[in-house]
Design an enzyme around this catalytic site. Structure first.
Site, PDB file in Angstrom:
ATOM      1  N   MET A   1      38.654  40.543  43.479  1.00 46.27           N
ATOM      2  CA  MET A   1      38.762  39.941  42.135  1.00 46.27           C
ATOM      3  C   MET A   1      40.229  39.531  41.872  1.00 46.27           C
ATOM      4  O   MET A   1      40.765  38.791  42.639  1.00 46.27           O
ATOM      5  CB  MET A   1      38.267  40.917  41.066  1.00 46.27           C
ATOM      6  CG  MET A   1      36.778  41.197  41.198  1.00 46.27           C
ATOM      7  SD  MET A   1      35.763  39.802  40.711  1.00 46.27           S
ATOM      8  CE  MET A   1      35.627  40.057  38.944  1.00 46.27           C
ATOM      9  N   CYS A   2      40.867  40.064  40.861  1.00 42.94           N
ATOM     10  CA  CYS A   2      42.171  39.631  40.364  1.00 42.94           C
ATOM     11  C   CYS A   2      42.018  38.312  39.602  1.00 42.94           C
ATOM     12  O   CYS A   2      41.212  37.476  39.958  1.00 42.94           O
ATOM     13  CB  CYS A   2      43.226  39.426  41.446  1.00 42.94           C
ATOM     14  SG  CYS A   2      43.716  40.924  42.290  1.00 42.94           S
ATOM     15  N   GLY A   3      42.788  38.182  38.544  1.00 42.75           N
ATOM     16  CA  GLY A   3      42.766  36.943  37.781  1.00 42.75           C
ATOM     17  C   GLY A   3      44.181  36.452  37.596  1.00 42.75           C
ATOM     18  O   GLY A   3      45.077  37.227  37.276  1.00 42.75           O
TER      19      GLY A   3
ATOM     20  N   ARG B   1      38.637  40.964  35.473  1.00 40.88           N
ATOM     21  CA  ARG B   1      38.920  40.667  36.881  1.00 40.88           C
ATOM     22  C   ARG B   1      39.920  41.645  37.486  1.00 40.88           C
ATOM     23  O   ARG B   1      40.063  41.714  38.705  1.00 40.88           O
ATOM     24  CB  ARG B   1      39.447  39.236  37.045  1.00 40.88           C
ATOM     25  CG  ARG B   1      38.453  38.177  36.639  1.00 40.88           C
ATOM     26  CD  ARG B   1      38.904  36.821  37.115  1.00 40.88           C
ATOM     27  NE  ARG B   1      38.858  36.719  38.559  1.00 40.88           N
ATOM     28  CZ  ARG B   1      37.827  36.234  39.246  1.00 40.88           C
ATOM     29  NH1 ARG B   1      36.769  35.777  38.620  1.00 40.88           N
ATOM     30  NH2 ARG B   1      37.866  36.184  40.553  1.00 40.88           N
TER      31      ARG B   1
END
Lengths: 246, 318
Positions: free
Chosen positions: B1-3, B29
């Site tokens: 994920m990560c945003g 995220r």
């Protein structure tokens, strides 16, 4: 990728009797619950301000209801759709119509990755472009695309039909089981075990029906029919080359 | 994920606030940590702004006094009182130093980190990296990000996958010791150790063992050798192996690069001279109205957007 925002085109097909819901006032859970309730009694529901939020219009069942999202939607719009007719007046994010079994989803813009992933029935109509992996692992139903589709579209499809009017990126129809892809326009490459077969009179008749149902006109370039050759269905050591290409 | 997200304003504006709103929409995220790379509007060729952290347990007053003495040895002088902010969950003290300095940034960096327990997060004429454990709102409130005025910047919410939840391992990363170069990244490299070994042989240094930091240094090294940002980003697509969609900012531009599949999404939109990037479209629609026309950055792509106000700012600020 751009959408026509001219006023005449915008929000077409809305009736004056439609019930309106403002997505800004509702969380995803509440909004979906209201859509379930309203779709039992109302022919048309209009959702204002979807703002590309995720998980809108999930698992709707009423097959005589029409739900319009006035703007882009986020991931998984119309997932598990079981009968409703959903219209997106904008783009759709990843996994539009994932695992749907019946009904229609019409997207007036483009879709991101994996439109119709694992769908079992119903129809998805995309007026713009389909992203990569359009129709991945679909098990039935139809995905009809006026524009192009991204790489690995139809990947591992079990059954169902994908129709593309304006070309496909690499790996089209890779590792399919059954199911069929009709594509007009240029194809960058076919995927592992995908093979081109002759379009016969029955196919042409079926394509006419499908294009008519989506309101698409017949493309200038001829259709090519892509199916699985079947060499990946059972392991044979003589097919080592194709197994390594997956 | 990560945003991740980025913004280039068409003129100087509330970049901190806008990044905070955009990044706040992507909390799901990556709830582990949040960071901002902010480019201010007041650049001077003889001034470096340092953002750093003294780890928990460090005697801040004594350490700073040592740091300032060492800085003098490389010709660096503090221009204003240091700004100190207590950290979040991980504790420690965050430092913002305004330094009169024109020499080799590596020398200044070494001087500051000569004190035990001090980690430099960024150095730049305009760049300031603020990163801490917590959500966008928490980190912004703790470190005064909302009030930051500037031209462009990036933000990142991290879901820690390859390494632990930690302030120094949060994004954005600064490309040490190259002034004003920062990265936010979504993905994982699979040829990290090979790349790191080759780069270490070229005397390049890293604060962490995080793959995103390596990409930043890889790009900054090429920029320092005269490559354009677009050339460097393009080269990274084949040089790096693995999954990556990253934003890389300099004083004058923000660029992006994606691997050959681009499974980590990134959307871009341009509206009224402002350019905005985000992992998810709904984040962009928190800031801009619904008429936005967005576009996914395609696979295997390098693109660069210039900061329209950067030229006049750097040219006339002295």
């Amino acid at each position: 990728m751009s959408i026509d925002h001219s006023p005449a085109q915008k929000w077409s097909g809305l009736s004056d009797d439609a019930v309106h819901l403002d997505a800004d006032d509702l969380g995803a859970y509440e909004l979906n619950r209201k859509l379930h309730e309203l779709s039992r009694d109302h022919a048309q529901i209009v959702v204002d301000n979807p703002r590309a939020r995720h998980n809108l219009g999930i698992g709707l069942e009423a097959d005589d209801a029409e739900i319009h999202f006035l703007g882009s939607v986020g991931y998984y719009c119309g997932g598990f759709n079981a009968g409703a007719n959903i219209v997106v007046h904008g783009n759709a994010g990843w996994g539009v119509g994932e695992a749907m079994s019946a009904g229609t989803i019409v997207v007036h813009g483009s879709t991101a990755w994996s439109a119709g992933a694992g769908m079992r029935g119903g129809t998805i109509v995309i007026h713009g472009d389909g992203g990569p992996r359009t129709g991945i692992a679909m098990k039935g139903g139809e995905v009809l695309v006026a524009g192009s589709v991204g790489f690995l579209s139809g990947f591992m499809a079990h059954r169902g039909k994908i129709v593309v009017l304006n070309g496909a990126a690499d790996g089209l129809g890779a590792s399919m089981y059954e199911g069929v892809i009709f594509v007009s326009g240029s194809v960058s490459s076919l995927g592992a075990d995908a093979i081109e077969r002759t379009v016969d009179a029955n196919d042409t008749e079926e394509l006419s029906r499908a294009l008519g149902s989506a309101g698409f006109s017949w493309p200038d370039d001829p259709f090519r029919k892509v199916e699985a050759e079947g060499r990946l269905w059972y392991f044979d050591k003589h097919d080592g080359r194709i197994w390594r290409s997956i | 994920m990560c945003g991740q997200c980025g913004l280039i304003l068409h003129r100087v504006g509330p970049i901190g606030h806008l990044l905070c709103v955009t990044e706040g929409a992507m909390l799901h995220r990556g709830p582990d940590s949040t960071g901002f790379a902010l480019y201010g509007d007041q650049a001077r060729d003889d001034r470096v702004i340092v953002r750093a952290r003294a780890l928990a347990g460090v005697d801040v007053d004594g350490t700073l006094s040592d740091v300032f003495d060492t800085m003098k040895l490389v010709g660096a002088r503090l221009m204003t009182e240091p700004q100190l902010t207590p950290g979040g969950v991980d504790g420690g003290t965050f430092l913002r130093l305004t330094v009169d300095f024109v020499g080799d940034p590596a020398a200044l960096l070494a001087a500051i980190e000569s004190a035990e327990g001090v980690r430099v997060h960024s150095m730049g004429r305009r760049l300031e990296i603020v990163k801490d454990v917590g959500t966008a709102d928490e980190v912004a409130a703790r470190h005064g990000v909302e009030e930051f005025v500037g031209t462009h910047g990036m933000a990142h919410s991290r879901l820690a996958t390859e390494s632990t939840v930690d302030v120094e391992l949060s994004h954005p990363f600064w490309a040490r010791p190259f002034l004003d170069v920062a990265i936010t990244h979504n993905g994982q490299l699979t040829n990290y150790y090979k790349m790191r070994r080759l780069m270490t042989e070229r005397k390049l240094e890293f604060l962490t063992e995080n793959d995103s930091e390596l990409i930043a240094v890889y790009i900054a090294e090429q920029l320092a050798k005269g490559s354009s940002l677009h050339e460097a980003l393009s080269r990274s697509i084949t040089a790096l192996d693995g999954v990556f969609t990253y934003l890389l900012a300099t004083e004058a531009a923000i660029g992006c690069a994606t691997d050959r599949l681009a499974i980590k999404p990134l959307l871009v939109t341009e509206i009224d001279g402002t350019t905005a990037f985000a992992t998810e479209e709904q984040a962009l629609r928190r800031v801009f109205d619904s008429e936005l026309v967005t576009e996914y950055v395609r696979e295997g792509t390098a693109r660069v957007w210039e900061v329209p106000s950067a030229v006049s700012l750097t040219g006339g600020a002295r």
